[in-house]
Enzyme design. Sequence first.
Site, mmCIF file in Angstrom:
data_model
loop_
_atom_site.group_PDB
_atom_site.id
_atom_site.type_symbol
_atom_site.label_atom_id
_atom_site.label_comp_id
_atom_site.label_asym_id
_atom_site.label_seq_id
_atom_site.Cartn_x
_atom_site.Cartn_y
_atom_site.Cartn_z
ATOM 1 N N ASP A 1 0.929 -0.789 -0.021
ATOM 2 C CA ASP A 1 -0.337 -0.511 -0.587
ATOM 3 C C ASP A 1 1.152 1.349 -0.159
ATOM 4 O O ASP A 1 1.513 1.342 0.588
ATOM 5 C CB ASP A 1 -0.197 -0.024 0.933
ATOM 6 C CG ASP A 1 -2.374 0.952 1.361
ATOM 7 O OD1 ASP A 1 -1.608 1.993 0.797
ATOM 8 O OD2 ASP A 1 -2.643 1.349 2.433
ATOM 9 N N LYS B 1 -3.639 12.086 -3.562
ATOM 10 C CA LYS B 1 -2.644 12.621 -2.255
ATOM 11 C C LYS B 1 -1.152 12.740 -3.625
ATOM 12 O O LYS B 1 -0.032 12.597 -2.613
ATOM 13 C CB LYS B 1 -2.179 10.930 -1.861
ATOM 14 C CG LYS B 1 -3.437 10.828 -0.669
ATOM 15 C CD LYS B 1 -3.093 9.078 0.431
ATOM 16 C CE LYS B 1 -4.356 8.597 0.540
ATOM 17 N NZ LYS B 1 -5.549 9.377 1.657
ATOM 18 N N CYS C 1 -8.738 5.986 10.201
ATOM 19 C CA CYS C 1 -8.897 4.467 9.202
ATOM 20 C C CYS C 1 -7.972 3.306 9.757
ATOM 21 O O CYS C 1 -7.366 2.094 8.959
ATOM 22 C CB CYS C 1 -8.825 5.040 8.114
ATOM 23 S SG CYS C 1 -10.361 5.695 7.407
HETATM 24 C C1 LIG Z 1 -2.630 3.968 4.128
HETATM 25 C C2 LIG Z 1 -3.462 4.142 3.192
HETATM 26 N N1 LIG Z 1 -4.159 3.627 2.764
HETATM 27 C C3 LIG Z 1 -5.130 3.202 1.706
HETATM 28 C C4 LIG Z 1 -5.564 4.554 1.730
HETATM 29 C C5 LIG Z 1 -7.023 5.275 1.324
HETATM 30 O O1 LIG Z 1 -6.212 5.735 -0.191
HETATM 31 P P1 LIG Z 1 -8.303 6.604 -1.035
HETATM 32 O O2 LIG Z 1 -9.115 6.811 -0.219
HETATM 33 O O3 LIG Z 1 -7.869 7.086 -1.670
HETATM 34 O O4 LIG Z 1 -8.829 4.559 -1.555
HETATM 35 C C6 LIG Z 1 -5.030 5.690 2.562
HETATM 36 C C7 LIG Z 1 -5.995 7.069 3.129
HETATM 37 O O5 LIG Z 1 -5.861 7.893 3.994
HETATM 38 C C8 LIG Z 1 -3.907 5.510 3.120
HETATM 39 O O6 LIG Z 1 -3.731 6.452 4.101
#
Ligand SMILES: Cc1ncc(COP(=O)(O)O)c(C=O)c1O
Length: 401
Positions: free
Chosen positions: A191, A217, A357
């Site tokens: 990720d 991002k 999250c």
């Molecule tokens: C480490 C990480 N993974 C996944 C995501 C999910 O990204 P998205 O909301 O753009 O799908 C985020 C979003 O903050 C994140 O910080």
Amino acid sequence: MFDPKELKREFPIFKNHPNLVYLDNAATTQKPQSVIEAEEAFYTNQNSNVHRGIYPLSEEATNAYEAARVATAKFINADPTEIVFTSGTTDSINGLARSLELSHLLRNQPTILLTLLEHHANLLPWQRIGENRKLEFIPLDKKFKLDLNEIENITNEIDLLAVTHLSNVTGTLNEVSNILKIFAAKFSVIDAAQSIAHIPIDVKTWNADFIAFSGHKMYAPTGIGVLYGKRSLLDKMEPFRVGGGIVSEVNRESASWAEVPTKFEAGTPPIAQAIGLAAAIKFLSQLGWESIQHHEQTLRLYALERLQSISGIEIFHPPAAEVHGGIVSFALSGIHAHDIVQILAEDNICVRAGHHCTHVLHKEVLKQPGSVRISFGVYNSEEDIDKLIDSLKKVQQMFGN
Ligand SMILES: Cc1ncc(COP(=O)(O)O)c(C=O)c1O
């Protein structure tokens, strides 16, 4: 090296909000004029659907969309056929999980190895895989780094290793190549949502099977993301979404698929957003990794130093020199994270409060209901941090600390 204050002028949001102190870049970044213009230029000059029309406008749109794929591939040293456009990291990882399942590439009772740092986007899709999956977690040490000495309990054969590159809370930077070597999982997914705009990524160096990231991002529009997959694996995998544009033949009861990456992009793709992503890649490339990293490292060290002056602060961050990127989270003793952020908002300071999250991380490691997170982008300056510190001091006074 660039001057962040000069650079700020390239971001229209700061013209419209001159006093904005935007320190929530881990949630989403602001967009430079060049990205906004690239999207606008597509809609005003080339707008039509891709891959379907054979009239010139559609050919132009298709060429621009495919050029965005080539630029994205180059950005991470992949082949264009290995770049699947999605709507973001969440979509990429959900799609990957679904595809692995549909393709029967995992055992009936797969063991999935994660870390306690994972964002829900890289946890929940794996919780739903099969009925008898086993989830294991690499713990953290006291420095908020993966504790690779505590892995003797992880004895199972690992079907899938799913690890974040850069934690969206602690700012921990994981050594991907090393972790992949230690665990030798059948499949690996990284990720890279938080690192993609801050640390150069070369798929060949990592040799990971899959990598997911989001455009928004990295100064690109929302609604565009990437699932990178090794070509040899993507070739064997079932599409995770089916519909128009991905078939070679369809009969009443069956269908066969087009080549990769087309077979993974059913329906109308995010065309303007992909073109915006290519413009963001150009923007980052023109700044250069050395300058970006130097800037963010300087800011992070400055922020860490200044935050120490706030009494009752607990900073959840590895030793300053051991990581890169621009994420720092903290708690103030006796003051709820939401209260802090609300007061900062009155001073036009945008930072995030909550569990970001990452419930498991907050419950099991940080032992906090939530934290306050600041995260940097290329337009932030030490002045932003000074304003943050002044505002935090105000919070302390208001709460009598
Ligand atoms: C480490 C990480 N993974 C996944 C995501 C999910 O990204 P998205 O909301 O753009 O799908 C985020 C979003 O903050 C994140 O910080």
